[in-house]
Design an enzyme around this catalytic site. Structure first.
Site, mmCIF file in Angstrom:
data_model
loop_
_atom_site.group_PDB
_atom_site.id
_atom_site.type_symbol
_atom_site.label_atom_id
_atom_site.label_comp_id
_atom_site.label_asym_id
_atom_site.label_seq_id
_atom_site.Cartn_x
_atom_site.Cartn_y
_atom_site.Cartn_z
ATOM 1 N N HIS A 98 0.780 -1.197 0.074
ATOM 2 C CA HIS A 98 0.236 -0.052 -0.101
ATOM 3 C C HIS A 98 0.855 1.303 0.046
ATOM 4 O O HIS A 98 1.569 1.423 0.973
ATOM 5 C CB HIS A 98 -0.954 -0.017 1.284
ATOM 6 C CG HIS A 98 -1.755 1.182 1.254
ATOM 7 N ND1 HIS A 98 -1.788 1.970 2.330
ATOM 8 C CD2 HIS A 98 -2.786 1.698 0.457
ATOM 9 C CE1 HIS A 98 -2.731 2.768 2.317
ATOM 10 N NE2 HIS A 98 -3.420 2.697 1.055
ATOM 11 N N GLU A 154 0.558 -0.815 -4.777
ATOM 12 C CA GLU A 154 -0.472 0.088 -4.823
ATOM 13 C C GLU A 154 0.030 1.657 -4.886
ATOM 14 O O GLU A 154 0.976 1.781 -4.008
ATOM 15 C CB GLU A 154 -1.777 -0.087 -3.818
ATOM 16 C CG GLU A 154 -2.798 0.966 -4.117
ATOM 17 C CD GLU A 154 -2.724 2.219 -3.061
ATOM 18 O OE1 GLU A 154 -3.614 3.069 -3.380
ATOM 19 O OE2 GLU A 154 -1.516 2.167 -2.623
ATOM 20 N N ASP A 205 -1.039 6.371 -5.892
ATOM 21 C CA ASP A 205 -2.044 7.222 -6.006
ATOM 22 C C ASP A 205 -1.457 8.178 -7.081
ATOM 23 O O ASP A 205 -0.467 8.496 -7.189
ATOM 24 C CB ASP A 205 -2.488 7.820 -4.664
ATOM 25 C CG ASP A 205 -2.902 6.735 -3.585
ATOM 26 O OD1 ASP A 205 -3.754 6.473 -3.611
ATOM 27 O OD2 ASP A 205 -1.804 6.437 -2.567
ATOM 28 N N HIS A 215 -0.788 10.867 -2.535
ATOM 29 C CA HIS A 215 -2.060 10.568 -2.102
ATOM 30 C C HIS A 215 -2.878 11.541 -1.696
ATOM 31 O O HIS A 215 -4.066 11.804 -2.107
ATOM 32 C CB HIS A 215 -1.739 9.623 -0.688
ATOM 33 C CG HIS A 215 -3.052 9.443 -0.524
ATOM 34 N ND1 HIS A 215 -3.745 10.078 0.978
ATOM 35 C CD2 HIS A 215 -3.946 8.185 -0.278
ATOM 36 C CE1 HIS A 215 -5.010 9.502 1.197
ATOM 37 N NE2 HIS A 215 -5.073 8.479 0.589
ATOM 38 N N GLU A 221 -4.431 4.200 -8.087
ATOM 39 C CA GLU A 221 -5.666 4.911 -7.769
ATOM 40 C C GLU A 221 -5.840 6.350 -7.724
ATOM 41 O O GLU A 221 -4.835 7.180 -7.805
ATOM 42 C CB GLU A 221 -5.790 4.745 -6.031
ATOM 43 C CG GLU A 221 -7.216 5.380 -5.404
ATOM 44 C CD GLU A 221 -7.201 5.216 -3.763
ATOM 45 O OE1 GLU A 221 -8.187 5.725 -3.475
ATOM 46 O OE2 GLU A 221 -6.556 4.394 -3.288
#
Length: 275
Positions: free
Chosen positions: A17, A44, A46, A59, A119
């Site tokens: 993450h 993952e 962002d 993020h 994301e």
């Protein structure tokens, strides 16, 4: 093509993450490379769009928490963002870190055979974001086959999916609806991202029967407790055994957490192979 969904073959991905963000500065190449060197095959991250329409990996909407600067990503150019150190969000002494360009991380993933869960965090100038993001993905040979596009805004995900042939999307579900599977399929999902408290075994079985992938995101622990200890404290029952059962039954393809080695141990405790 990168395979995100291998639970039926006894393999579960320990998905870093924001990279290996418990050890390295989140959403930096240091964190991504740290996850890879720890033996993980996917991360993952962002993405936001800058004032000059560059795709950068971060993020928050503001840079204050993760850098030595201040302000909104959307109001800064890439050159402005690169004057700041984005290596301040971890306790490691790895030195300064630049904000990554998404295209550079694409190249890194292709070169090293890594899977990416990307994301979308963008909230403004969405028409331009859709155009610029789709253009980037469509012109980067080899990236569509190794990424899933993640987000809370299912409309936005599908607007991009319509422009990028072959793109897989992963929809976030933080509720449990009356017709849960219907809601997920109605959003065009290829994979669903869940947090523990909104997850039920009946839904997991339905997702797998429908051919969907499942990514379980585990929050960081609190109150001096690790994640599963904190869940037990919060919910009052043996959450660890419940999640281990889900993994053993082949109902979870990815487990995502800031600490990739913590997840690796969990997957191996379930008797499956970690990748």
């Amino acid at each position: 093509m990168f395979n995100f969904h291998q639970a039926s073959n006894g393999v579960v991905l320990a998905n870093g993450h924001r990279g290996y963000s418990s050890k390295y500065p989140e959403n930096t190449l240091l964190a991504f490379e740290g996850a890879r060197q720890a033996g993980m095959s996917s991360i993952e991250l962002d993405v936001h769009m800058t004032l000059d329409e560059k795709m950068v990996v971060i993020h928050d909407y503001r840079i204050d928490r993760v850098s030595d600067g201040s302000g909104y990503v959307a109001n800064m150019t890439l050159d402005e963002l690169r004057t700041y150190d984005f290596g301040v969000s971890a306790s490691s002494k790895e030195g300064k870190a630049a904000i990554p360009l998404l295209d550079d991380i694409f190249n890194w993933a292709i070169r090293l055979d890594m899977g990416l869960v990307v994301e979308i965090k963008q909230r403004s100038r969405l028409d331009r974001f859709i155009e610029r993001f789709s253009e980037l993905v469509n012109t980067r040979t080899g990236i569509i086959e190794r990424m899933q596009l993640l987000g809370f805004n299912h409309v936005l995900l599908n607007q991009i999916k319509d422009r990028v042939p072959g793109l897989k999307i992963q929809t976030v579900s933080l509720e449990r609806y009356k017709n849960q599977l219907e809601a997920i399929l109605g959003s065009g999902a290829d994979c669903v991202c869940l947090e523990y408290e909104h997850t039920h075994i009946d839904d997991l079985k339905a997702y797998k029967q429908a051919g969907l992938g499942v990514r379980l995101y585990l929050n960081s622990g609190k109150l001096g407790l690790d994640t599963l200890e904190y869940y037990r404290f919060k919910f009052g029952h043996d959450v660890r055994s419940e999640i281990l059962f889900w993994i053993k039954e082949g109902l979870v393809d990815m487990v995502s957490h800031d600490d990739v080695l913590y997840v690796k141990r969990l997957i191996e405790d379930a008797g499956l192979k970690c990748a």
